[in-house]
Design a protein around this motif. Structure first.
Motif, PDB file in Angstrom:
ATOM      1  N   ARG A 336       0.941  -1.252  -0.160  1.00 41.84           N
ATOM      2  CA  ARG A 336       0.053  -0.066   0.046  1.00 41.84           C
ATOM      3  C   ARG A 336       0.897   1.291  -0.067  1.00 41.84           C
ATOM      4  O   ARG A 336       2.000   1.380   0.585  1.00 41.84           O
ATOM      5  CB  ARG A 336      -0.959   0.186   1.158  1.00 41.84           C
ATOM      6  N   PRO A 337       0.511   2.393  -0.837  1.00 42.03           N
ATOM      7  CA  PRO A 337       1.429   3.404  -0.614  1.00 42.03           C
ATOM      8  C   PRO A 337       1.403   4.367   0.442  1.00 42.03           C
ATOM      9  O   PRO A 337       0.545   4.459   1.200  1.00 42.03           O
ATOM     10  CB  PRO A 337       0.613   4.184  -2.046  1.00 42.03           C
ATOM     11  N   VAL A 338       2.625   4.877   0.762  1.00 44.83           N
ATOM     12  CA  VAL A 338       2.748   5.485   1.830  1.00 44.83           C
ATOM     13  C   VAL A 338       3.167   6.989   1.586  1.00 44.83           C
ATOM     14  O   VAL A 338       2.689   7.837   2.221  1.00 44.83           O
ATOM     15  CB  VAL A 338       4.099   4.948   2.818  1.00 44.83           C
ATOM     16  N   ALA A 339       3.993   7.113   0.575  1.00 44.79           N
ATOM     17  CA  ALA A 339       4.357   8.359   0.284  1.00 44.79           C
ATOM     18  C   ALA A 339       4.791   8.453  -1.243  1.00 44.79           C
ATOM     19  O   ALA A 339       5.270   7.618  -1.692  1.00 44.79           O
ATOM     20  CB  ALA A 339       5.503   9.046   1.105  1.00 44.79           C
ATOM     21  N   VAL A 340       4.563   9.715  -2.223  1.00 48.10           N
ATOM     22  CA  VAL A 340       5.351   9.832  -3.170  1.00 48.10           C
ATOM     23  C   VAL A 340       6.363  10.896  -2.908  1.00 48.10           C
ATOM     24  O   VAL A 340       6.055  12.033  -2.561  1.00 48.10           O
ATOM     25  CB  VAL A 340       4.126  10.662  -4.192  1.00 48.10           C
ATOM     26  N   HIS A 341       7.754  10.358  -3.391  1.00 44.44           N
ATOM     27  CA  HIS A 341       8.677  11.069  -2.995  1.00 44.44           C
ATOM     28  C   HIS A 341       9.261  11.925  -4.194  1.00 44.44           C
ATOM     29  O   HIS A 341       9.254  11.429  -5.556  1.00 44.44           O
ATOM     30  CB  HIS A 341       9.968  10.250  -2.569  1.00 44.44           C
ATOM     31  N   GLY A 342       9.943  13.042  -3.968  1.00 40.05           N
ATOM     32  CA  GLY A 342      10.392  13.664  -5.269  1.00 40.05           C
ATOM     33  C   GLY A 342      10.587  15.419  -5.057  1.00 40.05           C
ATOM     34  O   GLY A 342       9.725  15.895  -3.945  1.00 40.05           O
ATOM     35  N   ALA A 343      11.423  16.113  -5.727  1.00 37.68           N
ATOM     36  CA  ALA A 343      11.371  17.415  -5.317  1.00 37.68           C
ATOM     37  C   ALA A 343      10.185  18.352  -6.269  1.00 37.68           C
ATOM     38  O   ALA A 343      10.516  18.867  -7.249  1.00 37.68           O
ATOM     39  CB  ALA A 343      12.713  17.996  -5.879  1.00 37.68           C
ATOM     40  N   GLY A 344       8.853  18.184  -5.861  1.00 35.23           N
ATOM     41  CA  GLY A 344       7.914  18.989  -6.665  1.00 35.23           C
ATOM     42  C   GLY A 344       7.227  17.935  -7.549  1.00 35.23           C
ATOM     43  O   GLY A 344       6.152  18.037  -7.989  1.00 35.23           O
ATOM     44  N   ALA A 345       8.153  17.135  -8.286  1.00 38.27           N
ATOM     45  CA  ALA A 345       7.506  16.023  -9.085  1.00 38.27           C
ATOM     46  C   ALA A 345       7.871  14.859  -8.594  1.00 38.27           C
ATOM     47  O   ALA A 345       8.983  14.464  -7.968  1.00 38.27           O
ATOM     48  CB  ALA A 345       8.235  16.469 -10.728  1.00 38.27           C
ATOM     49  N   ALA A 346       6.955  13.722  -8.884  1.00 43.56           N
ATOM     50  CA  ALA A 346       7.222  12.401  -8.559  1.00 43.56           C
ATOM     51  C   ALA A 346       8.523  11.532  -9.027  1.00 43.56           C
ATOM     52  O   ALA A 346       8.779  11.894 -10.290  1.00 43.56           O
ATOM     53  CB  ALA A 346       6.036  11.346  -9.024  1.00 43.56           C
ATOM     54  N   ALA A 347       9.156  11.227  -8.268  1.00 38.17           N
ATOM     55  CA  ALA A 347      10.421  10.412  -8.542  1.00 38.17           C
ATOM     56  C   ALA A 347      10.446   8.848  -8.173  1.00 38.17           C
ATOM     57  O   ALA A 347      11.176   7.839  -8.587  1.00 38.17           O
ATOM     58  CB  ALA A 347      11.672  11.267  -8.042  1.00 38.17           C
ATOM     59  N   GLU A 348       9.850   8.546  -7.063  1.00 41.11           N
ATOM     60  CA  GLU A 348       9.611   7.264  -6.275  1.00 41.11           C
ATOM     61  C   GLU A 348       8.377   7.313  -5.525  1.00 41.11           C
ATOM     62  O   GLU A 348       7.928   8.309  -4.981  1.00 41.11           O
ATOM     63  CB  GLU A 348      10.802   7.129  -5.348  1.00 41.11           C
ATOM     64  N   VAL A 349       7.736   6.097  -5.330  1.00 44.56           N
ATOM     65  CA  VAL A 349       6.758   5.744  -4.515  1.00 44.56           C
ATOM     66  C   VAL A 349       7.078   4.740  -3.496  1.00 44.56           C
ATOM     67  O   VAL A 349       7.513   3.914  -3.736  1.00 44.56           O
ATOM     68  CB  VAL A 349       5.477   5.194  -5.609  1.00 44.56           C
ATOM     69  N   GLU A 350       6.731   5.249  -2.338  1.00 43.41           N
ATOM     70  CA  GLU A 350       7.252   4.309  -1.237  1.00 43.41           C
ATOM     71  C   GLU A 350       6.050   3.679  -0.678  1.00 43.41           C
ATOM     72  O   GLU A 350       4.924   4.159  -0.591  1.00 43.41           O
ATOM     73  CB  GLU A 350       7.763   5.231   0.083  1.00 43.41           C
ATOM     74  N   PHE A 351       6.117   2.410  -0.531  1.00 48.17           N
ATOM     75  CA  PHE A 351       5.133   1.517   0.010  1.00 48.17           C
ATOM     76  C   PHE A 351       5.305   0.695   1.260  1.00 48.17           C
ATOM     77  O   PHE A 351       6.553   0.553   1.369  1.00 48.17           O
ATOM     78  CB  PHE A 351       4.764   0.240  -1.322  1.00 48.17           C
ATOM     79  N   GLU A 352       4.355   0.291   1.865  1.00 48.07           N
ATOM     80  CA  GLU A 352       4.347  -0.615   2.922  1.00 48.07           C
ATOM     81  C   GLU A 352       3.719  -2.028   2.626  1.00 48.07           C
ATOM     82  O   GLU A 352       2.789  -2.010   2.252  1.00 48.07           O
ATOM     83  CB  GLU A 352       3.946  -0.183   4.351  1.00 48.07           C
ATOM     84  N   TYR A 353       4.556  -3.106   2.870  1.00 44.64           N
ATOM     85  CA  TYR A 353       3.979  -4.413   2.653  1.00 44.64           C
ATOM     86  C   TYR A 353       2.878  -4.653   3.599  1.00 44.64           C
ATOM     87  O   TYR A 353       2.826  -3.964   4.905  1.00 44.64           O
ATOM     88  CB  TYR A 353       5.393  -5.492   3.025  1.00 44.64           C
TER      89      TYR A 353
END
Length: 445
Positions: A336-353
């Protein structure tokens, strides 16, 4: 936010025109007459056929297959269209593998069902190619019905009402009819502008007027429609999208999958459509698969579907999941998604198992990240613009019987109505049945 072609990593023209044409060609090639005859010959023509029970529109499947077998494809089409006026589209987009074909006796015995969907397409395409509309209007009744929305439920309702001799006015917010058939289904399932061709063919019944740019709650009010018409049918679909509820959701590069698909379906030139290099689709239904596969076909290098539960619980059928995998899409389950990371624009999506504890879904505390310059949300749609005064059930319009709402003289069907599956074929059945009930009610006085 919607993507801009200038968002880093999201660009147009990743593939040549020739590659795009090949990628977005027909998913299932249509049968020719010989192939259809061979496929029809496999049917056992069962008495009390389980395939009929599994069809939401109750098409007499053994009958139409026998008609194809004996060389009467147009008669087969009439058998189909009597129950499902959008039988051509349903033949292309229905998850037949989990409906009629799943319970086919050939599937149970041999693991290979009769190809009911492709046979249905052969029959309806044969009839439509002749420009023939096999239905005629009854004598005019003098009754006028307002239909709000021009999706599958509304079109089925409007056609059946027109056939009964009523006059119908469809009010559609967008500039084209068809609803999800036009805007929300993968392009490779409905090639050659079929969605609009089918609507044009349906309208040959006569007695149906369409008004565009007419949205409930904006240019239309339910009260005015009730006042001006003898009955009202609401087929307004689901316009909202559930929130991701993850940090960074508003970053550039994050958008709704339904909007991405709509842009693709309406694009005059696919080489002008921007797509990410690394695409992550969040969700597990048909929309998620359609968005993911089409991202890959547009030239994305990596495409990942992330679903919060186990893969066996994905709403998308096994066929759709296998299709995604065959196109190079990776499916990551229990994430499940936890956070979208990036400097203003998406670069990575962090998930939790996640894991299913028996009492519900819970996080494990273990997280991981997936590179993503484009994130497509396919986590379910919500009802927006339901008129005040209508009873709701689970966030949708509550209905009883054949689509009767809590307001006298108002019916509803399709995705906006509670109950049933969010499928084109289910919407058609609900629109058809509501029309029959509207007709009976008006005739009863």
């Amino acid at each position: 936010m919607s993507n801009s072609p200038t968002t880093p990593g999201i660009v147009a023209g990743r593939l040549s025109d020739a590659a795009l044409a090949e990628n977005f060609s027909d998913l299932h090639a249509p049968f020719d007459a010989h192939e259809a005859a061979v496929a029809a010959d496999r049917c056992y023509f069962c008495h009390d056929a389980p395939c009929v029970t599994a069809c939401p529109t109750d098409i007499d499947i053994p009958m139409f297959i026998r008609q194809i077998q004996t060389g009467h494809a147009e008669g087969a089409a009439k058998t189909i269209l009597d129950q499902n006026i959008l039988g051509g589209m349903c033949a292309r987009v229905c998850p037949t593998e989990t409906l009629c074909e799943e319970v086919c006796v050939r599937e149970v015995a041999e693991g290979k069902p009769v190809e009911i969907g492709r046979l249905q397409r052969f029959a309806t395409d044969t009839l439509m190619a002749k420009g023939v509309h096999p239905f005629t209007r009854a004598a005019p009744t003098g009754k006028r019905i307002a239909v709000v929305g021009a999706g599958p439920a509304s079109l089925a309702c409007a056609h059946r009402l027109a056939m009964k001799g009523h006059d119908v006015v469809i009010h559609e917010a967008r500039e084209k009819p068809g609803g999800l058939n036009e805007y929300g289904i993968a392009s490779y399932k409905t090639v050659g502008g079929f969605a609009q061709a089918e609507v044009d063919w349906l309208m040959q019944i006569g007695g149906i007027e369409t008004v565009y740019g007419a949205a409930l709650g904006q240019t239309l009010s339910l009260e005015a429609l009730i006042e001006d018409f003898d009955a009202v049918f609401l087929g307004i679909g689901l316009q909202g999208v559930n929130a991701l509820r993850a940090e960074g959701e508003a970053a550039d590069g994050v958008r709704d999958a339904v909007d991405f698909i709509a842009d693709l379906r309406q694009a005059a030139d696919l080489s002008d459509l921007p797509v990410g290099r690394n695409v992550v689709v969040i969700g597990g239904g048909m929309t998620a698969v359609d968005a993911a596969v089409q991202s890959k076909l547009l030239g994305a290098e990596t495409v990942t579907i992330a679903y919060r539960r186990g893969q066996e619980k994905m709403p998308a059928s096994r066929f759709e999941q296998d299709l995604a995998s065959s196109k190079g899409v990776r499916i990551v389950a229990n994430a499940r998604p936890v956070a979208v990371h990036g400097a203003g624009a998406a670069a990575e999506v962090e998930f939790e198992y996640t894991r299913d504890s028996g009492g519900g879904l819970e996080g494990t505390g273990e997280t991981f990240r997936i590179p993503a310059d484009q994130v497509l949300k396919a986590i379910g749609q919500t009802l927006e613009g339901a008129p005040e005064g209508l009873q709701l059930d689970g966030g949708k319009i509550a209905v009883t019987g054949s689509g009767r709402t809590s307001r006298a003289g108002v019916w509803a069907g399709g995705d906006c109505a509670a109950g049933g599956d969010d499928l084109t074929v289910t919407a058609v059945a609900e629109g058809r049945d509501a029309a029959e009930d509207i007709d009976a009610t008006l005739r009863a006085g």
